[in-house]
Design a protein around this motif. Structure first.
Motif, PDB file in Angstrom:
ATOM      1  N   LYS A  44       0.848  -1.197   0.000  1.00 47.33           N
ATOM      2  CA  LYS A  44       0.000   0.000   0.000  1.00 47.33           C
ATOM      3  C   LYS A  44       0.884   1.249   0.000  1.00 47.33           C
ATOM      4  N   PHE A  45       1.914   1.255   0.838  1.00 48.18           N
ATOM      5  CA  PHE A  45       2.832   2.387   0.890  1.00 48.18           C
ATOM      6  C   PHE A  45       3.645   2.486  -0.392  1.00 48.18           C
ATOM      7  N   ALA A  46       4.151   1.357  -0.887  1.00 47.66           N
ATOM      8  CA  ALA A  46       4.992   1.353  -2.086  1.00 47.66           C
ATOM      9  C   ALA A  46       4.240   1.874  -3.310  1.00 47.66           C
ATOM     10  N   ALA A  47       2.956   1.601  -3.385  1.00 49.21           N
ATOM     11  CA  ALA A  47       2.154   2.034  -4.525  1.00 49.21           C
ATOM     12  C   ALA A  47       1.955   3.543  -4.564  1.00 49.21           C
ATOM     13  N   ASN A  48       2.010   4.190  -3.400  1.00 45.97           N
ATOM     14  CA  ASN A  48       1.750   5.624  -3.344  1.00 45.97           C
ATOM     15  C   ASN A  48       2.355   6.237  -2.082  1.00 45.97           C
ATOM     16  N   PRO A  49       3.675   6.299  -1.974  1.00 47.37           N
ATOM     17  CA  PRO A  49       4.280   6.825  -0.750  1.00 47.37           C
ATOM     18  C   PRO A  49       3.902   8.272  -0.454  1.00 47.37           C
ATOM     19  N   ASP A  50       3.638   9.055  -1.486  1.00 50.79           N
ATOM     20  CA  ASP A  50       3.254  10.449  -1.263  1.00 50.79           C
ATOM     21  C   ASP A  50       1.826  10.574  -0.741  1.00 50.79           C
ATOM     22  N   GLY A  51       1.063   9.495  -0.822  1.00 49.92           N
ATOM     23  CA  GLY A  51      -0.308   9.514  -0.336  1.00 49.92           C
ATOM     24  C   GLY A  51      -0.426   9.293   1.158  1.00 49.92           C
ATOM     25  N   PHE A  52       0.706   9.060   1.807  1.00 44.70           N
ATOM     26  CA  PHE A  52       0.720   8.788   3.241  1.00 44.70           C
ATOM     27  C   PHE A  52       1.708   9.717   3.924  1.00 44.70           C
ATOM     28  N   PRO A  53       1.399  11.015   3.977  1.00 52.41           N
ATOM     29  CA  PRO A  53       2.361  11.980   4.517  1.00 52.41           C
ATOM     30  C   PRO A  53       2.744  11.708   5.966  1.00 52.41           C
ATOM     31  N   ASP A  54       1.842  11.155   6.774  1.00 50.58           N
ATOM     32  CA  ASP A  54       2.194  10.870   8.159  1.00 50.58           C
ATOM     33  C   ASP A  54       3.293   9.822   8.231  1.00 50.58           C
ATOM     34  N   ALA A  55       3.180   8.778   7.410  1.00 52.09           N
ATOM     35  CA  ALA A  55       4.203   7.729   7.380  1.00 52.09           C
ATOM     36  C   ALA A  55       5.511   8.297   6.845  1.00 52.09           C
ATOM     37  N   ALA A  56       5.445   9.065   5.770  1.00 49.31           N
ATOM     38  CA  ALA A  56       6.653   9.645   5.191  1.00 49.31           C
ATOM     39  C   ALA A  56       7.337  10.564   6.201  1.00 49.31           C
ATOM     40  N   ALA A  57       6.568  11.343   6.944  1.00 49.37           N
ATOM     41  CA  ALA A  57       7.147  12.243   7.943  1.00 49.37           C
ATOM     42  C   ALA A  57       7.803  11.448   9.065  1.00 49.37           C
TER      43      ALA A  57
END
Length: 65
Positions: A44-57
Motif C-alpha cells: 500500500k505504501f509502495a504504490a503511493n508513498p506520497d499519499g501517506f504523509p504521516d508515514a513519510a514524515a
C-alpha cells in the motif's frame, strides 16, 4: 538487488497499524530500510508513498541524524 534485512530497519512498528514490523514486509525508501507489519501495508505504501504523509514524515524523522 540487495536483500533487505530487519536489522537495518529504521522503525520497529508499522506506521499504519502500530504492530511490530516483520522481515517479509520491508521496503527501501529514500535509501533507508523501512518496515511494515505485513506485505499488504508495505505494498500500500509502495504504490503511493506520497499519499501517506504521516508515514513519510515518521520515516524522515527516524532517518535524521
Amino acid at each position: 538487488m540487495t536483500e533487505l534485512r530487519l536489522a537495518d530497519c529504521i522503525n520497529q512498528r508499522c506506521p499504519f497499524s502500530g504492530k511490530p514490523v516483520v522481515a517479509n514486509s520491508l521496503i527501501l525508501h529514500h535509501g533507508r530500510v523501512v518496515g511494515f507489519c505485513n506485505p499488504g501495508c508495505r505494498d500500500k505504501f509502495a504504490a503511493n508513498p506520497d499519499g501517506f504523509p504521516d508515514a513519510a514524515a515518521m520515516f524522515a524523522a527516524l532517518a535524521s541524524p
